[in-house]
Design a protein around this motif. Structure first.
Motif, PDB file in Angstrom:
ATOM      1  N   ALA A  11       0.820  -1.218   0.000  1.00  0.00           N
ATOM      2  CA  ALA A  11       0.000   0.000   0.000  1.00  0.00           C
ATOM      3  C   ALA A  11       0.849   1.261   0.000  1.00  0.00           C
ATOM      4  O   ALA A  11       0.503   2.255  -0.635  1.00  0.00           O
ATOM      5  N   GLY A  12       1.960   1.243   0.710  1.00  0.00           N
ATOM      6  CA  GLY A  12       2.794   2.436   0.798  1.00  0.00           C
ATOM      7  C   GLY A  12       3.951   2.460  -0.161  1.00  0.00           C
ATOM      8  O   GLY A  12       4.793   3.353  -0.093  1.00  0.00           O
ATOM      9  N   GLY A  13       4.005   1.496  -1.087  1.00  0.00           N
ATOM     10  CA  GLY A  13       5.123   1.432  -2.003  1.00  0.00           C
ATOM     11  C   GLY A  13       6.335   0.777  -1.378  1.00  0.00           C
ATOM     12  O   GLY A  13       6.339   0.422  -0.188  1.00  0.00           O
ATOM     13  N   LEU A  14       7.386   0.582  -2.159  1.00  0.00           N
ATOM     14  CA  LEU A  14       8.609  -0.077  -1.703  1.00  0.00           C
ATOM     15  C   LEU A  14       9.827   0.683  -2.209  1.00  0.00           C
ATOM     16  O   LEU A  14       9.783   1.295  -3.274  1.00  0.00           O
ATOM     17  N   THR A  15      10.901   0.632  -1.446  1.00  0.00           N
ATOM     18  CA  THR A  15      12.178   1.167  -1.909  1.00  0.00           C
ATOM     19  C   THR A  15      12.906   0.080  -2.691  1.00  0.00           C
ATOM     20  O   THR A  15      12.533  -1.101  -2.655  1.00  0.00           O
ATOM     21  N   ALA A  16      13.969   0.473  -3.377  1.00  0.00           N
ATOM     22  CA  ALA A  16      14.777  -0.514  -4.102  1.00  0.00           C
ATOM     23  C   ALA A  16      15.343  -1.546  -3.135  1.00  0.00           C
ATOM     24  O   ALA A  16      15.414  -2.738  -3.453  1.00  0.00           O
ATOM     25  N   ALA A  17      15.727  -1.103  -1.946  1.00  0.00           N
ATOM     26  CA  ALA A  17      16.262  -2.038  -0.949  1.00  0.00           C
ATOM     27  C   ALA A  17      15.203  -3.039  -0.518  1.00  0.00           C
ATOM     28  O   ALA A  17      15.497  -4.229  -0.323  1.00  0.00           O
ATOM     29  N   ASP A  18      13.950  -2.553  -0.372  1.00  0.00           N
ATOM     30  CA  ASP A  18      12.856  -3.464  -0.012  1.00  0.00           C
ATOM     31  C   ASP A  18      12.678  -4.536  -1.083  1.00  0.00           C
ATOM     32  O   ASP A  18      12.544  -5.736  -0.774  1.00  0.00           O
ATOM     33  N   VAL A  19      12.670  -4.096  -2.344  1.00  0.00           N
ATOM     34  CA  VAL A  19      12.454  -5.034  -3.448  1.00  0.00           C
ATOM     35  C   VAL A  19      13.610  -6.024  -3.541  1.00  0.00           C
ATOM     36  O   VAL A  19      13.405  -7.232  -3.730  1.00  0.00           O
ATOM     37  N   LEU A 185       3.403  19.457   2.602  1.00  0.00           N
ATOM     38  CA  LEU A 185       3.022  18.165   2.042  1.00  0.00           C
ATOM     39  C   LEU A 185       4.279  17.326   1.921  1.00  0.00           C
ATOM     40  O   LEU A 185       5.228  17.711   1.247  1.00  0.00           O
ATOM     41  N   GLU A 186       4.290  16.194   2.591  1.00  0.00           N
ATOM     42  CA  GLU A 186       5.459  15.306   2.578  1.00  0.00           C
ATOM     43  C   GLU A 186       5.138  14.026   1.818  1.00  0.00           C
ATOM     44  O   GLU A 186       4.354  13.204   2.304  1.00  0.00           O
ATOM     45  N   PRO A 187       5.699  13.839   0.618  1.00  0.00           N
ATOM     46  CA  PRO A 187       5.461  12.593  -0.115  1.00  0.00           C
ATOM     47  C   PRO A 187       5.922  11.385   0.692  1.00  0.00           C
ATOM     48  O   PRO A 187       7.011  11.389   1.263  1.00  0.00           O
ATOM     49  N   PHE A 188       5.064  10.381   0.769  1.00  0.00           N
ATOM     50  CA  PHE A 188       5.382   9.143   1.491  1.00  0.00           C
ATOM     51  C   PHE A 188       5.794   9.435   2.936  1.00  0.00           C
ATOM     52  O   PHE A 188       6.667   8.772   3.485  1.00  0.00           O
TER      53      PHE A 188
END
Length: 213
Positions: A11-19, A185-188
Motif C-alpha cells: 500500500a505504501g510502495g517499496l524502496t529498491a532495498a525493499d524489493v 506536504l510530505e510525499p510518502f
C-alpha cells in the motif's frame, strides 16, 4: 511474484532495498528493473521519508488506474508542459499555480467555517482520500492522503507535481483566512500515505479573530 506485483500489493510502495530483499536480486539489478517499469509508466517514484538526515531513498508505487477530475488533470498536465527540470525554481512556480487553483477550488466548494474541513473536502473531491489524524505534540494537524490519482503525472516531474499539490492546500487555507506557514506536504510521509501537515487550529482561530476584529 514479479517486482510489479510486489509493489502493487504494498500500500505504501517499496524502496529498491525493499524489493531487493524480497526478491533476492542484487541492488543494481533491482534498480535497473524498477527504472524500466517507471519508464513504461507502470511505476512512479518519489523520495521516501525515513525521518533520517540526508537525502532519502526513492520509494516506488504502482500507477493509479482510477479516473480523476478532468479540469484538474488538464491543469496539471499543462503545468508539466511548461515546467521542466527540478529544484527550487520549479517548485516555486508550481506552488504559485497551485495556490491560485486552490483558491478557486475553495470558492467552488460548499462553504465551511473550518479551514481543516475545507482542505479535506477539496482533497476528497480530487480523489486523494484524506483522513485527519490526531494532533502532534506541536499542535499540527496531520492529514493522510491514502491515494494519489495523479501518480502518473507525479512520475513525470515529482518536484513540480508535489509542489502544485502543496500550493493547492495553501490556496485553500488562504481563501479561508488561515495561516499557511507550516502547511506542508510530505510525499510518502507515512508508510501508506503522503502526509499534509496543517497549522494548529488555535493559530487559525487567532487569524480569524484578527480578521473579524
Amino acid at each position: 511474484m514479479t517486482i510489479l506485483g510486489l509493489i502493487r500489493e504494498a500500500a505504501g510502495g517499496l524502496t529498491a532495498a525493499d524489493v531487493a530483499a524480497r526478491t533476492g536480486q542484487h541492488m543494481s539489478t533491482t534498480r535497473v528493473h524498477l527504472e524500466r517499469l517507471v519508464d513504461a509508466g507502470l511505476l512512479v517514484k518519489a523520495r521516501a521519508s525515513g525521518g533520517l538526515p540526508g537525502r532519502p531513498a526513492w520509494r516506488y508505487r504502482a500507477t493509479a488506474t482510477d479516473p480523476v477530475p478532468a479540469p484538474y488533470r488538464a491543469l496539471a498536465a499543462a503545468l508539466l508542459d511548461h515546467v521542466t527540470g527540478e529544484g527550487p525554481d520549479v517548485r516555486a512556480t508550481a506552488g504559485r499555480v497551485g495556490r491560485d487553483w486552490g483558491r478557486q477550488l475553495a470558492t467552488a466548494s460548499p462553504p465551511t467555517g473550518d479551514p481543516i474541513e475545507a482542505v479535506t473536502t477539496v482533497l476528497d473531491g480530487l480523489g486523494f482520500a484524506p483522513s485527519v489524524q490526531p494532533a502532534t505534540e506541536s499542535g499540527q494537524i496531520p492529514v493522510h492522503l491514502h491515494t494519489c490519482p495523479f501518480l502518473d503525472l507525479v512520475g513525470k516531474n515529482p518536484d513540480a507535481m508535489c509542489a502544485l499539490h502543496a500550493g493547492v492546500i495553501r490556496g485553500i487555507l488562504e481563501k479561508h483566512g488561515a495561516p499557511t506557514d507550516g502547511a506542508t506536504l510530505e510525499p510518502f510521509g507515512a508508510p501508506a500515505a503522503c502526509v499534509v501537515r496543517l497549522p494548529p487550529p488555535d493559530a487559525m482561530a487567532r487569524v480569524e479573530d484578527h480578521l473579524d476584529g
